[in-house]
Design a protein around this motif. Structure first.
Motif, PDB file in Angstrom:
ATOM      1  N   VAL A 444       0.786  -1.144  -0.111  1.00  0.00           N
ATOM      2  CA  VAL A 444       0.023  -0.255  -0.003  1.00  0.00           C
ATOM      3  C   VAL A 444       0.761   1.261   0.093  1.00  0.00           C
ATOM      4  CG1 VAL A 444      -1.496   1.526   1.463  1.00  0.00           C
ATOM      5  CG2 VAL A 444      -2.044  -1.209   1.169  1.00  0.00           C
ATOM      6  N   ASP A 445       0.704   2.173  -0.814  1.00  0.00           N
ATOM      7  CA  ASP A 445       1.506   3.427  -1.145  1.00  0.00           C
ATOM      8  C   ASP A 445       0.857   4.478  -0.273  1.00  0.00           C
ATOM      9  OD1 ASP A 445       3.081   2.175  -3.051  1.00  0.00           O
ATOM     10  OD2 ASP A 445       1.378   2.211  -4.217  1.00  0.00           O
ATOM     11  N   GLY A 446      -0.535   4.558  -0.161  1.00  0.00           N
ATOM     12  CA  GLY A 446      -1.175   5.665   0.604  1.00  0.00           C
ATOM     13  C   GLY A 446      -2.622   5.381   0.855  1.00  0.00           C
ATOM     14  N   VAL A 447      -3.161   6.467   0.592  1.00  0.00           N
ATOM     15  CA  VAL A 447      -4.832   6.341   0.846  1.00  0.00           C
ATOM     16  C   VAL A 447      -5.435   7.200  -0.339  1.00  0.00           C
ATOM     17  CG1 VAL A 447      -6.798   6.844   2.133  1.00  0.00           C
ATOM     18  CG2 VAL A 447      -4.733   6.161   3.125  1.00  0.00           C
ATOM     19  N   SER A 448      -6.506   6.740  -1.136  1.00  0.00           N
ATOM     20  CA  SER A 448      -7.008   7.257  -2.280  1.00  0.00           C
ATOM     21  C   SER A 448      -8.038   8.453  -1.533  1.00  0.00           C
ATOM     22  CB  SER A 448      -8.171   6.783  -2.854  1.00  0.00           C
ATOM     23  OG  SER A 448      -8.973   6.039  -2.125  1.00  0.00           O
ATOM     24  N   VAL A 449      -8.066   9.415  -2.177  1.00  0.00           N
ATOM     25  CA  VAL A 449      -8.904  10.758  -1.833  1.00  0.00           C
ATOM     26  C   VAL A 449      -9.997  10.848  -2.960  1.00  0.00           C
ATOM     27  CG1 VAL A 449      -8.923  13.131  -1.316  1.00  0.00           C
ATOM     28  CG2 VAL A 449      -7.010  11.743  -0.924  1.00  0.00           C
ATOM     29  N   PRO A 450     -11.216  10.321  -2.384  1.00  0.00           N
ATOM     30  CA  PRO A 450     -12.397  10.459  -3.432  1.00  0.00           C
ATOM     31  C   PRO A 450     -12.781  11.926  -3.563  1.00  0.00           C
ATOM     32  CG  PRO A 450     -12.894   8.764  -1.690  1.00  0.00           C
ATOM     33  CD  PRO A 450     -11.568   9.886  -1.299  1.00  0.00           C
ATOM     34  N   THR A 451     -12.629  12.261  -4.916  1.00  0.00           N
ATOM     35  CA  THR A 451     -12.959  13.693  -5.273  1.00  0.00           C
ATOM     36  C   THR A 451     -14.125  13.285  -6.534  1.00  0.00           C
ATOM     37  OG1 THR A 451     -11.351  13.988  -7.016  1.00  0.00           O
ATOM     38  CG2 THR A 451     -10.747  14.831  -4.481  1.00  0.00           C
ATOM     39  N   GLU A 452     -14.813  14.485  -6.799  1.00  0.00           N
ATOM     40  CA  GLU A 452     -15.503  14.414  -7.857  1.00  0.00           C
ATOM     41  C   GLU A 452     -14.905  13.959  -9.336  1.00  0.00           C
ATOM     42  OE1 GLU A 452     -18.200  17.780  -8.073  1.00  0.00           O
ATOM     43  OE2 GLU A 452     -19.247  17.182  -6.681  1.00  0.00           O
ATOM     44  N   GLU A 453     -13.604  14.631  -9.366  1.00  0.00           N
ATOM     45  CA  GLU A 453     -12.783  14.253 -10.719  1.00  0.00           C
ATOM     46  C   GLU A 453     -12.421  12.754 -10.471  1.00  0.00           C
ATOM     47  OE1 GLU A 453      -8.610  15.640 -12.665  1.00  0.00           O
ATOM     48  OE2 GLU A 453      -9.363  16.689 -10.867  1.00  0.00           O
ATOM     49  N   THR A 454     -11.770  12.289  -9.384  1.00  0.00           N
ATOM     50  CA  THR A 454     -11.502  10.716  -9.413  1.00  0.00           C
ATOM     51  C   THR A 454     -12.604   9.791  -9.445  1.00  0.00           C
ATOM     52  OG1 THR A 454     -11.468  10.489  -7.110  1.00  0.00           O
ATOM     53  CG2 THR A 454      -9.447  11.241  -7.799  1.00  0.00           C
ATOM     54  N   PHE A 455     -13.673  10.330  -8.890  1.00  0.00           N
ATOM     55  CA  PHE A 455     -15.270   9.508  -8.974  1.00  0.00           C
ATOM     56  C   PHE A 455     -15.427   9.312 -10.340  1.00  0.00           C
ATOM     57  CE2 PHE A 455     -19.782  10.341  -9.532  1.00  0.00           C
ATOM     58  CZ  PHE A 455     -20.143   9.106  -8.972  1.00  0.00           C
TER      59      PHE A 455
END
Length: 576
Positions: A444-455
C-alpha cells in the motif's frame, strides 16, 4: 422494442369516459357477437397504463354507440385516442379503423376491447394478456449473416440533487446493450437496459443504493424516501452484500420507474424500434440532427430553449411529423449524465462476433450482481472488497433452447487490490478514502482521496473481463477463452438443462467443473459417480475452462436464467 413496434404511451391520469355521438344505422355494417337483451356489450383489452374497457351499444344489430373507459391512459396522448376513435368506429360500423397517430398503444387497445365486446370467442381477453400486455407479432427479419455484440457504457453522475442536510447525491449509471447486426452493420435487433445506483440519501423509492465500502463510515440515509435524512447507513459487510444483491435494472424496476412519458422501459422500447435497420453511423447522424445539443433529448415543437427552437425550426415538415411520433413515446436523453445509450450501442458494434445460427425466436439480457469480501487483504491487513456484475446476452429458439450466448463480466475492487488491470472504485466524494496500491506491487502506497474528478475518472475507465483480454490471465488461458468454452457447452440447451449440467458436473464446493485430480473428498465422490464417457467429456471441458460458474466472483448461471426471464420475441432467419 425493435420491429415488435412497442410504441409507448406515458402513464398519467386521463379522461375516464368518452362517448361518441350515435350515427345513422344505415351507414354501419351489421355485426354479430354476444348481444345482450338490452343490446349493451362490454369488452376489455390491455392498454399502456392498465385495462381499457369498451361499452358497445347495438341497435338493430349495428354499432350505435361506443363508450371507452381508459382512466389510466395518458392525458394528452392516450386520451386523444379515447376521444376520437369511438366516433370512427361507429361511422365504420366495425372496430377495424386506423389508429390515432402518436397514440398507437391506446388505439390498438380500444380496437381490441371493442372486438372483445362484439365477439369474445374470436377476440378473447386472456389472463396472460391482462398481465403481460397486448400480444404483438414481431416482424420477420431475414439476413445472410448475423453478428452479436455486447456494449457497456459507464458514467458517474454528480446528482440527482442534494439531501436536506446539503449532502450531495451521487450515482453510477451503466447502460448495457445486446445488439444483433447484419454484415453491413445494420441493426437487426437489440435489447438495451440500464443500471442506475445512487447514494442512499436519494429519496427515490425504487432507486438501487450503494453506501460505499465497509470502513468508509456509510452515507446519509433517507430510509422512507420522504426527502428527509433519517441517519447514516450501517458500515458493515452485511449491508455491503445486501445492497449489491438487491440492485435492479431500470427494466426490472418496471412501473416503479415512471417518467414524464411512460416508463423508462417503454421509452427505451420506442428508441429501439427507431434504431432497427440503422447502422451505428446512421444512429449518430439521427441523434445529431434530431436531438437537443443541450440535453440529448429528441427535439420538441414546444421547447422553450432558444438553441432547441432554432434547431427544430430548420427541420422539414416531414421531419417534424416523425419527431412528434417519437416524442409521443420517448422524451428522455440518449446521451447525458444519466447514461450514454449511443455509446453502448457503438461498443456493442465494436465487440460484435459472427454467429453460426439458423435463426432465433427471442432475445434476452440478464444481469446478476453480487458483492465479495475479497480477494484477500492488503499488506496493512485491510480487506479488499469487490463488486461483480455478470451480463448474459442470449438468443433462444422457439423451444427455449440457447442458439447463441455471449457472457461478459465487470469486476470492480477497492484500490488496495494489487491486480494491474482490475477496475477500481475508491468510494463517493466526501467519504473516507481507501488504501491504495498505486503501482500494483502488493504494498500500500497511501490512501485514495475520493473527489468528483476521481469519481468520474474511475467509473469511465471500468473495463469488462473480455475487454481486459490477455491481461486477465488464469490458470488455463484467460477469462475470455474460458467463457468461450462454457458458451459452446450451453448452445442447444435450455436454461433448465444448463442448470442440470452445472449441478451434475460442477463442484458443490466452488462451482468449478469436476476434475480427475481433485483433492476434495466431496468432489472425488461426485466425479467417481460419473460414467467413463462423462468423465471424458469433463476432461475436454477442463482443458479449456476451470473457473467457477457460480461463486463469490459472480453467478453466471443466474445471469443466464435472468436473460431467459427478460426475453423478448423476435423472428430472425439466417439465410446463407
Amino acid at each position: 422494442m425493435k420491429k415488435v413496434v412497442k410504441l409507448s404511451i406515458c402513464l398519467a391520469l386521463a379522461c375516464s369516459m368518452v362517448a361518441c355521438s350515435p350515427k345513422n344505422a344505415s351507414d354501419s355494417d351489421t355485426v354479430g357477437g354476444n348481444q345482450s337483451t338490452d343490446n349493451v356489450l362490454t369488452g376489455k383489452a390491455k392498454g399502456f397504463g392498465g385495462e381499457v374497457i369498451a361499452t358497445v351499444t347495438l341497435k338493430d344489430g349495428k354499432i350505435d354507440n361506443v363508450v371507452i373507459d381508459g382512466s389510466k391512459e395518458t392525458k394528452g396522448i392516450g386520451s386523444i385516442a379515447i376521444e376520437k376513435l369511438p366516433a370512427k368506429i361507429v361511422e365504420a360500423g366495425k372496430a377495424d379503423v386506423d389508429v390515432v397517430s402518436g397514440a398507437t398503444v391506446t388505439s390498438k387497445a380500444i380496437i381490441a376491447a371493442v372486438n372483445n365486446a362484439l365477439d369474445p370467442e374470436k377476440y378473447p381477453y386472456t389472463a396472460e394478456e391482462a398481465n403481460a400486455g397486448v400480444t404483438k407479432t414481431p416482424e420477420v427479419v431475414v439476413a445472410a449473416e448475423v453478428f452479436q455484440g455486447f456494449g457497456l457504457s459507464n458514467i458517474g453522475r454528480v446528482g440527482p440533487g442534494k439531501d436536506d442536510k446539503d449532502v450531495q447525491v451521487y450515482s453510477i449509471n451503466q447502460v448495457f446493450a445486446n445488439v444483433l447486426f447484419d454484415a453491413e452493420g445494420r441493426i437487426l435487433d437489440l435489447y438495451i437496459d440500464q443500471l442506475e445506483v445512487a447514494t442512499p440519501n436519494y429519496d427515490g423509492d425504487s432507486m438501487p443504493h450503494f453506501s460505499g465500502f465497509p470502513g468508509q463510515k456509510g452515507y446519509n440515509l433517507d430510509s422512507n424516501h420522504d426527502g428527509v435524512i433519517d441517519g447514516v447507513t450501517e458500515d458493515t459487510d452485511a449491508n455491503f452484500l445486501s445492497e449489491i444483491s438487491s440492485w435492479a435494472t431500470k427494466r426490472d424496476r418496471g412501473e416503479d420507474y415512471k417518467m414524464g412519458t411512460g416508463t423508462w422501459a417503454s421509452q427505451m422500447d420506442k428508441f429501439q424500434s427507431l434504431f432497427v435497420g440503422k447502422t451505428v453511423a446512421e444512429i449518430k447522424e439521427w441523434y445529431t440532427k434530431y436531438c437537443s445539443d443541450v440535453n440529448g433529448r429528441p427535439l420538441k415543437a414546444d421547447s422553450s430553449n432558444e438553441a432547441d427552437v432554432t434547431k427544430y425550426s430548420t427541420l422539414s415538415d416531414e421531419d417534424k411529423t416523425m419527431l412528434a411520433d417519437v416524442v409521443s413515446g420517448a422524451t428522455m436523453s440518449l446521451n447525458d449524465s444519466h447514461g450514454n445509450i449511443i455509446e453502448a450501442i457503438e461498443i456493442a458494434y465494436n465487440n460484435r462476433k459472427g454467429l453460426d445460427i439458423k435463426g432465433a425466436a427471442a432475445i434476452g439480457l440478464g444481469l446478476d450482481t453480487s458483492g465479495r469480501i475479497g480477494p484477500g487483504k492488503d499488506d496493512k491487513d485491510v480487506s479488499v472488497y469487490s463488486i461483480n456484475e455478470v451480463y448474459a446476452n442470449t438468443l433462444f429458439d422457439a423451444e427455449g433452447k440457447i442458439v447463441a450466448i455471449r457472457v461478459d463480466q465487470l469486476e470492480i475492487a477497492t484500490p488496495n487490490y494489487d491486480g494491474e488491470s482490475m477496475p477500481h472504485f475508491s468510494g463517493f466524494p466526501g467519504q473516507e478514502g481507501y488504501n491504495l496500491d498505486a503501482n500494483h506491487d502488493g504494498a500500500v502506497d497511501g490512501v485514495s482521496v475520493p473527489t468528483e474528478e476521481t469519481f468520474a475518472s474511475e467509473i469511465s475507465s471500468w473495463m469488462t473481463k473480455r475487454d481486459r483480454g490477455e491481461s486477465y490471465v488464469m490458470g488455463t488461458g484467460n477469462w475470455s477463452s474460458q467463457m468461450d468454452k462454457f458458451e459452446s457447452i450451453f448452445i442447444g440447451k435450455t436454461i433448465g438443462e444448463v442448470e442440470e449440467w452445472f449441478a451434475k458436473y460442477c463442484s458443490d464446493l466452488n462451482g468449478r467443473p469436476l476434475k480427475a485430480d481433485s483433492s476434495k473428498d466431496e468432489d472425488i465422490k461426485k466425479y467417481n459417480a460419473l460414467t467413463t464417457e462423462e468423465q471424458a467429456m469433463l476432461a475436454d471441458v477442463v482443458s479449456g475452462a476451470t473457473m467457477s460458474l457460480k461463486d463469490s466472483h459472480g453467478d453466471i448461471i443466474s445471469a443466464i436464467r435472468k436473460s431467459l426471464a427478460n426475453k423478448v420475441t423476435i423472428d430472425l432467419t439466417v439465410s446463407k
